[in-house]
Design a protein around this motif. Structure first.
Motif, mmCIF file in Angstrom:
data_model
loop_
_atom_site.group_PDB
_atom_site.id
_atom_site.type_symbol
_atom_site.label_atom_id
_atom_site.label_comp_id
_atom_site.label_asym_id
_atom_site.label_seq_id
_atom_site.Cartn_x
_atom_site.Cartn_y
_atom_site.Cartn_z
ATOM 1 N N SER A 17 0.830 -1.207 0.000
ATOM 2 C CA SER A 17 0.000 0.000 0.000
ATOM 3 C C SER A 17 0.861 1.252 0.000
ATOM 4 O O SER A 17 0.538 2.243 -0.665
ATOM 5 C CB SER A 17 -0.927 0.005 1.218
ATOM 6 O OG SER A 17 -1.847 -1.064 1.155
ATOM 7 N N SER A 20 2.176 1.678 -3.470
ATOM 8 C CA SER A 20 1.078 2.147 -4.325
ATOM 9 C C SER A 20 0.868 3.647 -4.159
ATOM 10 O O SER A 20 0.708 4.381 -5.141
ATOM 11 C CB SER A 20 -0.227 1.411 -3.979
ATOM 12 O OG SER A 20 -0.177 0.075 -4.370
ATOM 13 N N ARG A 21 0.846 4.097 -2.921
ATOM 14 C CA ARG A 21 0.637 5.534 -2.655
ATOM 15 C C ARG A 21 1.734 6.376 -3.277
ATOM 16 O O ARG A 21 1.477 7.466 -3.798
ATOM 17 C CB ARG A 21 0.571 5.785 -1.145
ATOM 18 C CG ARG A 21 -0.755 5.395 -0.513
ATOM 19 C CD ARG A 21 -0.877 5.948 0.892
ATOM 20 N NE ARG A 21 0.034 5.282 1.814
ATOM 21 C CZ ARG A 21 -0.267 4.191 2.496
ATOM 22 N NH1 ARG A 21 -1.456 3.628 2.366
ATOM 23 N NH2 ARG A 21 0.612 3.646 3.322
ATOM 24 N N GLU A 24 1.098 6.646 -6.960
ATOM 25 C CA GLU A 24 -0.013 7.565 -7.182
ATOM 26 C C GLU A 24 0.425 9.014 -7.018
ATOM 27 O O GLU A 24 -0.025 9.898 -7.759
ATOM 28 C CB GLU A 24 -1.160 7.246 -6.226
ATOM 29 C CG GLU A 24 -1.902 5.967 -6.581
ATOM 30 C CD GLU A 24 -2.979 5.610 -5.598
ATOM 31 O OE1 GLU A 24 -4.024 5.092 -6.024
ATOM 32 O OE2 GLU A 24 -2.790 5.845 -4.375
ATOM 33 N N THR A 29 -1.755 5.919 -12.346
ATOM 34 C CA THR A 29 -3.009 5.262 -11.969
ATOM 35 C C THR A 29 -2.709 3.898 -11.373
ATOM 36 O O THR A 29 -1.969 3.109 -11.960
ATOM 37 C CB THR A 29 -3.932 5.092 -13.192
ATOM 38 O OG1 THR A 29 -4.335 6.388 -13.646
ATOM 39 C CG2 THR A 29 -5.165 4.281 -12.842
ATOM 40 N N VAL A 30 -3.286 3.624 -10.193
ATOM 41 C CA VAL A 30 -3.145 2.317 -9.554
ATOM 42 C C VAL A 30 -4.526 1.680 -9.445
ATOM 43 O O VAL A 30 -5.420 2.224 -8.801
ATOM 44 C CB VAL A 30 -2.507 2.434 -8.156
ATOM 45 C CG1 VAL A 30 -2.452 1.057 -7.484
ATOM 46 C CG2 VAL A 30 -1.103 3.022 -8.252
ATOM 47 N N ASP A 32 -6.574 -1.219 -7.852
ATOM 48 C CA ASP A 32 -6.398 -2.033 -6.652
ATOM 49 C C ASP A 32 -7.329 -3.246 -6.681
ATOM 50 O O ASP A 32 -8.550 -3.094 -6.760
ATOM 51 C CB ASP A 32 -6.683 -1.165 -5.419
ATOM 52 C CG ASP A 32 -6.279 -1.836 -4.127
ATOM 53 O OD1 ASP A 32 -6.491 -3.050 -3.984
ATOM 54 O OD2 ASP A 32 -5.749 -1.137 -3.232
ATOM 55 N N CYS A 101 -6.764 -0.145 -15.989
ATOM 56 C CA CYS A 101 -5.390 0.125 -16.429
ATOM 57 C C CYS A 101 -5.356 0.611 -17.875
ATOM 58 O O CYS A 101 -4.643 1.563 -18.204
ATOM 59 C CB CYS A 101 -4.527 -1.125 -16.266
ATOM 60 S SG CYS A 101 -4.139 -1.535 -14.546
ATOM 61 N N ALA A 104 -6.419 4.191 -18.288
ATOM 62 C CA ALA A 104 -5.687 5.181 -17.500
ATOM 63 C C ALA A 104 -4.897 6.137 -18.384
ATOM 64 O O ALA A 104 -4.345 5.737 -19.414
ATOM 65 C CB ALA A 104 -4.723 4.467 -16.550
ATOM 66 N N ALA A 109 0.390 2.079 -16.218
ATOM 67 C CA ALA A 109 -0.479 1.972 -15.051
ATOM 68 C C ALA A 109 0.008 0.815 -14.184
ATOM 69 O O ALA A 109 0.792 -0.032 -14.630
ATOM 70 C CB ALA A 109 -1.927 1.747 -15.472
ATOM 71 N N ASP A 194 9.814 4.489 -11.535
ATOM 72 C CA ASP A 194 8.919 5.295 -12.362
ATOM 73 C C ASP A 194 9.625 5.721 -13.640
ATOM 74 O O ASP A 194 9.061 5.657 -14.737
ATOM 75 C CB ASP A 194 8.447 6.518 -11.572
ATOM 76 C CG ASP A 194 7.580 7.450 -12.400
ATOM 77 O OD1 ASP A 194 6.491 7.035 -12.831
ATOM 78 O OD2 ASP A 194 8.015 8.600 -12.628
#
Length: 205
Positions: A17, A20-21, A24, A29-30, A32, A101, A104, A109, A194
């Protein structure tokens, strides 16, 4: 539209998590799987209709919502019933993740799938271009579970043992992020990845 998709997974309390944050926060785009799992069984959905058809109307609360504790008790008492539930929900979850995805914005994604290894990995998710595993030492997972969820040491052991092994997850990975409690290192690794993923997405177009 994103045609380059990263599958994000990891063991319980490994830090999925948090990773993921951080993606984001970089504008990625995540999608879940946990959110999708709830969405495919809302009142009026085909998923909920099929659950009631198989498990009975006793799986519904008075307001028509799924009685999750009752269903959980049922499936943990029987591997066959758990497989029946998965046969109902997993295809719908996979389809929802893929649609999110692909729709996005941005070059790529992320599909966050906690049980990717257990759910069949690339065989069930052939549209994933790469798999990123968030890894943490078992001792770190254990300590986080006890602190985060207030569980006993014995239950923490069982929760970790119920999932695929670290070795099985890492064998599936194209990329591994070690999240052993150093936030700055985690931030730097997500920023690095990234950049890598944006470059790979550009080549794949």
């Amino acid at each position: 539209m994103s045609r380059f998709v990263i599958g994000l997974t990891g063991g319980v309390a490994a830090g999925k998590s948090e990773v993921s944050r951080r993606f984001e926060a970089l504008g990625v785009t995540v999608a879940d799987a946990d959110v999708a799992a709830r969405a495919v069984v809302v009142p009026g959905s085909e998923g909920l209709r099929r659950i009631v058809a198989h498990f009975g109307a006793g799986m519904l609360l008075a307001d028509g919502q799924l009685d999750r504790p009752a269903l959980r008790e049922r499936i943990f008492a029987s591997p066959q019933e758990r497989q029946a539930l998965e046969a109902i929900t997993h295809p719908a979850i996979r389809q929802m993740l893929r649609e999110i995805c692909e729709a996005a914005p941005g070059p790529y994604a992320v599909a966050a799938i906690p049980l990717l290894t257990e759910a069949g990995g690339r065989e069930q998710y052939p549209w994933l271009n790469r798999i990123l595993v968030v890894d943490a030492p078992v001792a770190v997972q254990h300590a986080r579970l006890m602190l985060r969820d207030g569980v006993t040491a014995e239950l923490a052991d069982r929760m970790i043992a119920a999932q695929a092994s670290r070795e099985a997850r890492i064998a599936l990975a194209d990329d591994v992020v070690v999240n052993d409690g150093h936030p700055q290192a985690l931030e730097a690794e997500v920023v690095r990845l990234d950049g890598v993923y944006r470059g790979l997405a550009g080549i794949a177009r």
